[in-house]
Design a protein around this motif. Sequence first.
Motif, PDB file in Angstrom:
ATOM      1  N   LEU A 126       0.823  -1.187   0.000  1.00 15.33           N
ATOM      2  CA  LEU A 126       0.000   0.000   0.000  1.00 15.33           C
ATOM      3  C   LEU A 126       0.870   1.254   0.000  1.00 15.33           C
ATOM      4  O   LEU A 126       1.778   1.395   0.816  1.00 15.33           O
ATOM      5  CB  LEU A 126      -0.905   0.004   1.231  1.00 15.33           C
ATOM      6  N   ASN A 127       0.572   2.157  -0.945  1.00 16.57           N
ATOM      7  CA  ASN A 127       1.225   3.465  -0.991  1.00 16.57           C
ATOM      8  C   ASN A 127       0.335   4.394  -1.809  1.00 16.57           C
ATOM      9  O   ASN A 127      -0.745   4.009  -2.257  1.00 16.57           O
ATOM     10  CB  ASN A 127       2.647   3.370  -1.571  1.00 16.57           C
ATOM     11  N   ILE A 128       0.810   5.634  -1.978  1.00 16.92           N
ATOM     12  CA  ILE A 128      -0.006   6.622  -2.670  1.00 16.92           C
ATOM     13  C   ILE A 128      -0.265   6.223  -4.116  1.00 16.92           C
ATOM     14  O   ILE A 128      -1.271   6.603  -4.731  1.00 16.92           O
ATOM     15  CB  ILE A 128       0.664   8.023  -2.584  1.00 16.92           C
ATOM     16  N   GLN A 129       0.637   5.400  -4.703  1.00 20.07           N
ATOM     17  CA  GLN A 129       0.430   4.950  -6.076  1.00 20.07           C
ATOM     18  C   GLN A 129      -0.764   3.997  -6.180  1.00 20.07           C
ATOM     19  O   GLN A 129      -1.364   3.864  -7.246  1.00 20.07           O
ATOM     20  CB  GLN A 129       1.711   4.272  -6.600  1.00 20.07           C
ATOM     21  N   THR A 130      -1.090   3.321  -5.079  1.00 26.15           N
ATOM     22  CA  THR A 130      -2.283   2.471  -5.080  1.00 26.15           C
ATOM     23  C   THR A 130      -3.518   3.321  -5.354  1.00 26.15           C
ATOM     24  O   THR A 130      -4.389   2.958  -6.144  1.00 26.15           O
ATOM     25  CB  THR A 130      -2.415   1.758  -3.736  1.00 26.15           C
ATOM     26  N   TRP A 131      -3.607   4.463  -4.681  1.00 24.64           N
ATOM     27  CA  TRP A 131      -4.716   5.397  -4.914  1.00 24.64           C
ATOM     28  C   TRP A 131      -4.693   5.944  -6.335  1.00 24.64           C
ATOM     29  O   TRP A 131      -5.709   5.937  -7.033  1.00 24.64           O
ATOM     30  CB  TRP A 131      -4.641   6.516  -3.892  1.00 24.64           C
ATOM     31  N   ARG A 132      -3.529   6.395  -6.788  1.00 23.24           N
ATOM     32  CA  ARG A 132      -3.440   7.023  -8.104  1.00 23.24           C
ATOM     33  C   ARG A 132      -3.731   6.020  -9.229  1.00 23.24           C
ATOM     34  O   ARG A 132      -4.298   6.390 -10.262  1.00 23.24           O
ATOM     35  CB  ARG A 132      -2.066   7.667  -8.292  1.00 23.24           C
ATOM     36  N   SER A 133      -3.339   4.746  -9.054  1.00 25.44           N
ATOM     37  CA  SER A 133      -3.556   3.748 -10.111  1.00 25.44           C
ATOM     38  C   SER A 133      -5.035   3.390 -10.261  1.00 25.44           C
ATOM     39  O   SER A 133      -5.470   2.984 -11.339  1.00 25.44           O
ATOM     40  CB  SER A 133      -2.749   2.481  -9.813  1.00 25.44           C
ATOM     41  N   LEU A 134      -5.797   3.538  -9.168  1.00 29.04           N
ATOM     42  CA  LEU A 134      -7.222   3.212  -9.237  1.00 29.04           C
ATOM     43  C   LEU A 134      -8.079   4.402  -9.638  1.00 29.04           C
ATOM     44  O   LEU A 134      -9.247   4.237  -9.999  1.00 29.04           O
ATOM     45  CB  LEU A 134      -7.717   2.676  -7.892  1.00 29.04           C
ATOM     46  N   THR A 135      -7.543   5.620  -9.563  1.00 30.94           N
ATOM     47  CA  THR A 135      -8.318   6.835  -9.846  1.00 30.94           C
ATOM     48  C   THR A 135      -8.299   7.141 -11.331  1.00 30.94           C
ATOM     49  O   THR A 135      -7.283   6.958 -12.014  1.00 30.94           O
ATOM     50  CB  THR A 135      -7.751   8.022  -9.056  1.00 30.94           C
ATOM     51  N   HIS A 136      -9.440   7.617 -11.849  1.00 38.02           N
ATOM     52  CA  HIS A 136      -9.568   7.984 -13.269  1.00 38.02           C
ATOM     53  C   HIS A 136      -8.582   9.097 -13.595  1.00 38.02           C
ATOM     54  O   HIS A 136      -8.478  10.096 -12.860  1.00 38.02           O
ATOM     55  CB  HIS A 136     -11.005   8.436 -13.543  1.00 38.02           C
ATOM     56  N   SER A 137      -7.861   8.946 -14.706  1.00 41.33           N
ATOM     57  CA  SER A 137      -6.837   9.933 -15.064  1.00 41.33           C
ATOM     58  C   SER A 137      -7.433  11.310 -15.298  1.00 41.33           C
ATOM     59  O   SER A 137      -6.779  12.333 -15.058  1.00 41.33           O
ATOM     60  CB  SER A 137      -6.087   9.462 -16.322  1.00 41.33           C
ATOM     61  N   GLY A 138      -8.686  11.370 -15.769  1.00 41.29           N
ATOM     62  CA  GLY A 138      -9.315  12.667 -16.010  1.00 41.29           C
ATOM     63  C   GLY A 138      -9.654  13.414 -14.740  1.00 41.29           C
ATOM     64  O   GLY A 138      -9.909  14.625 -14.777  1.00 41.29           O
ATOM     65  N   ASP A 139      -9.697  12.718 -13.582  1.00 40.51           N
ATOM     66  CA  ASP A 139     -10.018  13.366 -12.307  1.00 40.51           C
ATOM     67  C   ASP A 139      -8.776  13.722 -11.493  1.00 40.51           C
ATOM     68  O   ASP A 139      -8.895  14.398 -10.468  1.00 40.51           O
ATOM     69  CB  ASP A 139     -10.916  12.454 -11.468  1.00 40.51           C
ATOM     70  N   MET A 140      -7.605  13.234 -11.919  1.00 43.55           N
ATOM     71  CA  MET A 140      -6.396  13.454 -11.116  1.00 43.55           C
ATOM     72  C   MET A 140      -5.966  14.919 -11.115  1.00 43.55           C
ATOM     73  O   MET A 140      -5.447  15.421 -10.108  1.00 43.55           O
ATOM     74  CB  MET A 140      -5.254  12.574 -11.633  1.00 43.55           C
ATOM     75  N   VAL A 141      -6.167  15.622 -12.218  1.00 42.19           N
ATOM     76  CA  VAL A 141      -5.750  17.040 -12.279  1.00 42.19           C
ATOM     77  C   VAL A 141      -6.528  17.844 -11.247  1.00 42.19           C
ATOM     78  O   VAL A 141      -5.958  18.643 -10.469  1.00 42.19           O
ATOM     79  CB  VAL A 141      -5.972  17.592 -13.701  1.00 42.19           C
ATOM     80  N   ARG A 142      -7.861  17.657 -11.214  1.00 45.21           N
ATOM     81  CA  ARG A 142      -8.670  18.387 -10.244  1.00 45.21           C
ATOM     82  C   ARG A 142      -8.325  17.971  -8.822  1.00 45.21           C
ATOM     83  O   ARG A 142      -8.263  18.806  -7.909  1.00 45.21           O
ATOM     84  CB  ARG A 142     -10.157  18.131 -10.543  1.00 45.21           C
ATOM     85  N   SER A 143      -8.066  16.685  -8.581  1.00 41.52           N
ATOM     86  CA  SER A 143      -7.713  16.217  -7.237  1.00 41.52           C
ATOM     87  C   SER A 143      -6.398  16.826  -6.766  1.00 41.52           C
ATOM     88  O   SER A 143      -6.266  17.283  -5.616  1.00 41.52           O
ATOM     89  CB  SER A 143      -7.622  14.688  -7.239  1.00 41.52           C
ATOM     90  N   ASP A 144      -5.389  16.860  -7.665  1.00 43.91           N
ATOM     91  CA  ASP A 144      -4.093  17.449  -7.279  1.00 43.91           C
ATOM     92  C   ASP A 144      -4.229  18.939  -6.982  1.00 43.91           C
ATOM     93  O   ASP A 144      -3.597  19.463  -6.048  1.00 43.91           O
ATOM     94  CB  ASP A 144      -3.072  17.219  -8.399  1.00 43.91           C
ATOM     95  N   ALA A 145      -5.093  19.627  -7.747  1.00 40.36           N
ATOM     96  CA  ALA A 145      -5.274  21.067  -7.512  1.00 40.36           C
ATOM     97  C   ALA A 145      -5.916  21.330  -6.153  1.00 40.36           C
ATOM     98  O   ALA A 145      -5.507  22.248  -5.413  1.00 40.36           O
ATOM     99  CB  ALA A 145      -6.131  21.666  -8.627  1.00 40.36           C
ATOM    100  N   LEU A 146      -6.916  20.490  -5.783  1.00 42.05           N
ATOM    101  CA  LEU A 146      -7.552  20.655  -4.484  1.00 42.05           C
ATOM    102  C   LEU A 146      -6.580  20.335  -3.341  1.00 42.05           C
ATOM    103  O   LEU A 146      -6.622  20.962  -2.264  1.00 42.05           O
ATOM    104  CB  LEU A 146      -8.792  19.761  -4.392  1.00 42.05           C
ATOM    105  N   LEU A 147      -5.686  19.357  -3.538  1.00 39.65           N
ATOM    106  CA  LEU A 147      -4.674  19.047  -2.526  1.00 39.65           C
ATOM    107  C   LEU A 147      -3.732  20.242  -2.312  1.00 39.65           C
ATOM    108  O   LEU A 147      -3.399  20.608  -1.168  1.00 39.65           O
ATOM    109  CB  LEU A 147      -3.872  17.817  -2.938  1.00 39.65           C
ATOM    110  N   LYS A 148      -3.300  20.836  -3.405  1.00 39.37           N
ATOM    111  CA  LYS A 148      -2.384  21.981  -3.289  1.00 39.37           C
ATOM    112  C   LYS A 148      -3.061  23.130  -2.550  1.00 39.37           C
ATOM    113  O   LYS A 148      -2.418  23.816  -1.734  1.00 39.37           O
ATOM    114  CB  LYS A 148      -1.930  22.422  -4.676  1.00 39.37           C
ATOM    115  N   GLN A 149      -4.337  23.378  -2.829  1.00 38.96           N
ATOM    116  CA  GLN A 149      -5.039  24.446  -2.129  1.00 38.96           C
ATOM    117  C   GLN A 149      -5.119  24.161  -0.626  1.00 38.96           C
ATOM    118  O   GLN A 149      -4.951  25.063   0.206  1.00 38.96           O
ATOM    119  CB  GLN A 149      -6.455  24.602  -2.704  1.00 38.96           C
ATOM    120  N   HIS A 150      -5.370  22.875  -0.273  1.00 34.44           N
ATOM    121  CA  HIS A 150      -5.440  22.533   1.149  1.00 34.44           C
ATOM    122  C   HIS A 150      -4.069  22.645   1.807  1.00 34.44           C
ATOM    123  O   HIS A 150      -3.956  23.154   2.943  1.00 34.44           O
ATOM    124  CB  HIS A 150      -5.988  21.111   1.299  1.00 34.44           C
ATOM    125  N   PHE A 151      -3.018  22.163   1.112  1.00 40.56           N
ATOM    126  CA  PHE A 151      -1.665  22.275   1.684  1.00 40.56           C
ATOM    127  C   PHE A 151      -1.274  23.740   1.867  1.00 40.56           C
ATOM    128  O   PHE A 151      -0.546  24.082   2.814  1.00 40.56           O
ATOM    129  CB  PHE A 151      -0.645  21.590   0.776  1.00 40.56           C
TER     130      PHE A 151
END
Length: 871
Positions: A419-444
């Motif tokens: 288990l690692n962060i790549q487990t999450w990324r490999s299961l997530t739709h590639s079209g949703d990863m850009v929006r997810s990364d942007a929301l993470l950066k805003q929270h950080f």
Amino acid sequence: MTRQLASSDSQSIRSQRFALAMAGLALLLGLLFTGGGVFWVNNTFQGQAMERFDRLADRVQIDVQDRLNAPLRGLRGAAGVYAASNSVERAEFRAYVQFSQLGRDFPGVRGFGFMARVLREDLDSFVAAERADEEPAFAVSTMPGTPTASSAPDLYVVKFMEPQARNQAALGLDAGAEPVRREAIERAVATGEPTLTRKTTLVQDQQQNPGWVYLLPVYRTGGDLTTPAQRQALLVGVLFAPMVVGEVLQGAAEATQGQAGFELFDAAQPTAQTLVYDLNRQLAANRADPVPNHETLRLFSSTRPVSAGGRTLTLRVSSTPAFEAESASPMPALLGLGGVLLSLLLALCIWLLGSSRARALSVAQRMTLDLAHEQQRLLSIVEGTNVGTWEWNVQTGETRFDDRWAAITGHRLDELLPLNIQTWRSLTHSGDMVRSDALLKQHFAGKTPYFDCEVRMRHKDGRWVWVLSRGRVCAWIGNRQPALMAGTLMDITERQTAQLALRNSEEHFRQLFETSLECILQTRPDGQVLNANAAACELFGLGVDELRERGRQGLVDPGDTRLQALLDERQREGNTRGELRMLRGDGTAFECELSSSIFLDSNNEPCANIVLRDITARKRSEARIRQLNAELEQRVGRRTAQLEASNRDLQEFAHSVAHDLRQPFIAIGGFSGLLERLVTDDRARHYINRIKAGVRQAGELTEALLALANLSRVQLRVQAVDLSAVAHSVMGTLQQEEPARARSIRIQEGLVVQADAMLLRLVMQELLGNAWKFTSRQMHTEISFGLQSAPATGTEAVYVVSDNGEGFDMAHVDKLFRSFQRLHAPQDFPGAGVGLANIQRIIARHGGQIWAESSRGAGARFFFTLGSPGA
């Protein structure tokens, strides 16, 4: 106190025992009455099924006996040829057999032949005479396995056998050398009656299937045939017809339509050794039963005698699973179940009335169980939220998921290791990863108090599921760098699907409201008009604002008393339908049909949809139609009774005429062939050919008339029919008649329909037979059958039979499906002109249609559909 409690408990126990005993007695009596009723009802239904089976067995018995005795008609016709001629030559016998249509009138018969009685001292001269009579290779032979030496003073040698191409092996055969045939021949000669041999095998049948030989002795005319010796002295020879049992009974097997199976035994008593035909292939050897007996397997069975050729055969008819399924009735089972339930209910009531304290304890126990169940249900609801948890070490990429997190994606937790962060990324739709990364950066960066993102994740079975991932940084290091983050994962697939469906529904309703040709009003229960579509404005001749201003009071005729009843029904039921008198903008009144239902708007306020339709013209038409219908019903009743009587008389007349004319036409054709051999004048031969052509045409018209009369009396029996298998069978029969023709036959496989098997076979025989007939002049025959194209959802399948034959002019297509109408001259292509009319009736009875496309010299295509079969 303790004693009172013990006494109370003792009384309660006695009361419970007494109540239990009374309940048991009531249950026993109820079960006894129920059993008696079930036994009586079951016997009644079994008796009705037995009567229907007896009628079916009678039909099978008559059909089998008719098919076994069918060759006798041909043999008697040949006997008439011998009676009309002093010496029948080989060509005359061949002409007679060619005139008879074996495949149609005598199914299963391999041909007709003539055997002569030859004394052993005259054998050489007999062989020499036959070789001189257009048969130079004629030789006497015996059946395989028959001893060559024989002590019999005479031989019965096959002199003629037609069609010769199919029966070459039988020509010259000494039938008297084989014991079964000799016994039957001697019996036929001695009695002078038609005789059927015992079970034997035919030299023409390479499969060596069971067969018979039908014999008919021929004597010289003018002599005394009183005694066997006199018959022996006047014997000319023996006509015979070999037939294969399985082929003779194939039509009878198809006529049962899966409702009955039957076995035929070549003796008065059925044994395994005398079995000659078994429709269901359930032979005794498969069941280790010394005598084949379907009675042990089927619900109904009947043994019937069958007479053929002076012998008595045994027919055993058995019901099939399809027949038994139709005959089965759920009534006995329902009666038994109802009786058992009522008995149990009565016993339960007695027990409850006699044990109130026990009932109270049971209720308390049940309430306790219900409470425990409710607690378990609440716990399951909490667990059923399906929320998974996760932790993420942002610096190292290590993650920790629980079992619920893995279950959302259809996995077990051990299947996702490591288990690692790549487990999450490999299961997530590639079209949703850009929006997810942007929301993470805003929270950080501290712009949002927590991370909240909806994404799609790949499920184990390959589909995408919507999830809501929520979390926040719970530990920081250094210069505000995220160290540890934790959160939850929730499956929101259903919510997303529901939201999408809601948006689509709202858009569909908006388009329907605006573009509908029906008049639609949206109102409040008090009559206030909220909205109206364009059709409503046109109907009333008012704009939307004017309709809102008038409201219900300004749109409904005040004198119409039906309004209050409609409003009360809508308030009570939530919807209503009815008729009202409305007012247009100019004050004119009109009758209107309406439908209204109540719904809640986004503010949870009640609203009503009202759909209106102007029915003023319809009201006037309905009054006129009612008057016309009353007059029409009287006229139709009188004409229907007259038409039914006329149809019955016409069917009986057509059937009688067609059936009685067949034998005279056969005799006329046979004697015309004999007369042709005797005349030498060309003009006389021309007249004879005209007579023969007229006889053939009259015979075809007679057969067509008989088929037309029989068709109207057939009752549909709908079942699964393999059209591909039927087409293969029909084409196989046609190709056997002309095996040398160059051909290309294409039949699509797997075409199964719900229809009457016998009638659908007539349709395929007519369409494929026409294709075969009208391509006879082509160098290479091309015939195909299949679906025109794969049917779309809700459309009928269209079947097509096409050929490269003569075709026809589409200007005369209106005559194609009329009775006794022809598009080709009889001398070009034979036929009565009624076949296509018959199949049009068959297809119409199945709820379908038939049509054709063609042009001269370019072949023809016949299309047909099969809808819902009706009687």
